[in-house]
Every structure is written in structure tokens, then in C-alpha cells.
Design a protein around this motif. Structure first.
Motif: not given
Length: 141
Positions: A84-101
């Protein structure tokens, strides 16, 4: 890519409906599968339990704030396994926290998008994801 299979990992029913509507509105032929928690996402991607026959997606849209397993836990598991390593993963979330990013990119997210609160902006974000990740770039085998 003619037909892309996209896995949406999202527990918010409103966001699921908006994402489905955005793909329908674009009239681009894509297959969109939906799982509503991190545990089901892992089972889907590793073809376990009720998802034993699941088709591997070409792209994953991953929320961070999920029940059962968090988005970060899912991201860690997917990027640590060869299949599964090569599957592109886009994080789409409500958080704009720099820690989460920072944490998402540390665990090899391919991109990070904070969900716009405005309906039109949300639809535009989905259009741009589809345009870039499905129409423009080349994916690994």
C-alpha cells in the motif's frame, strides 16, 4: 488514467455527500468507495474481513479525525507496508493545526488539505484534487 478508484475515509455524512456530489458534478468517470472509520479503512486496504474482495484504490482521501483508528494511525500503517506504500494519500481534514500537518507529512502523506467550510470552496477543492491527482499526474504500477 481512464477510470480511477478513489477511497474516501470519512466519518462525517455531510462531507461524504458533498464529495460524492462533487465527483458527480464533474461527470468524470471515477469509482468512489467510502469507509467511515479508520479500522474499516485498514481492513479495506488489506482486504480483510468484510472487505476481502475490495478493489485496491488508486487514490485515498483520508480524514484525520476518525473513530476506531485515527487518520494518522491509518497513514502510518499504509505507508509502512509494501503493498500500500505507493498509493497516494491526500489528507482532507478540518484541522489546520501545524502539528497535524507536520505529523501527516512525517508519516508520508502525499498532500494535506484543510477542508474549506464554504460549500463552493469545498466543491472546488474536490475538483482540483480530481484534476491534479486523477487527470494530470502519472501513478506508479
Amino acid at each position: 488514467m481512464d477510470i480511477a478508484h478513489i477511497l474516501l475515509v470519512e466519518d462525517n455524512e455531510g462531507d461524504i455527500l458533498l464529495t460524492q456530489e462533487a465527483f458527480r458534478e464533474r461527470k468524470i468517470v471515477n469509482k468512489l468507495s467510502v469507509v467511515r472509520n479508520g479500522g474499516d479503512a485498514v481492513d479495506f486496504l488489506f482486504k480483510e474481513g468484510q472487505f476481502a474482495e475490495a478493489e485496491r484504490p488508486d487514490l485515498i482521501l483520508l480524514d484525520l479525525n476518525l473513530p476506531v483508528k485515527s487518520g494518522i494511525e491509518v497513514l502510518q500503517m499504509l505507508k509502512s507496508r509494501k503493498e500500500t506504500r505507493k498509493i497516494p494519500i491526500i489528507v482532507l481534514t478540518t484541522s489546520s493545526s501545524q502539528k497535524d500537518i507536520d505529523k501527516a507529512y512525517f508519516h508520508h502523506a502525499n498532500s494535506y488539505i484543510t477542508k474549506p467550510l464554504d460549500l463552493e470552496e469545498f466543491m472546488q477543492a474536490i475538483f482540483k484534487i480530481e484534476e491534479f491527482w486523477i487527470q494530470l499526474i502519472k501513478h506508479p504500477e
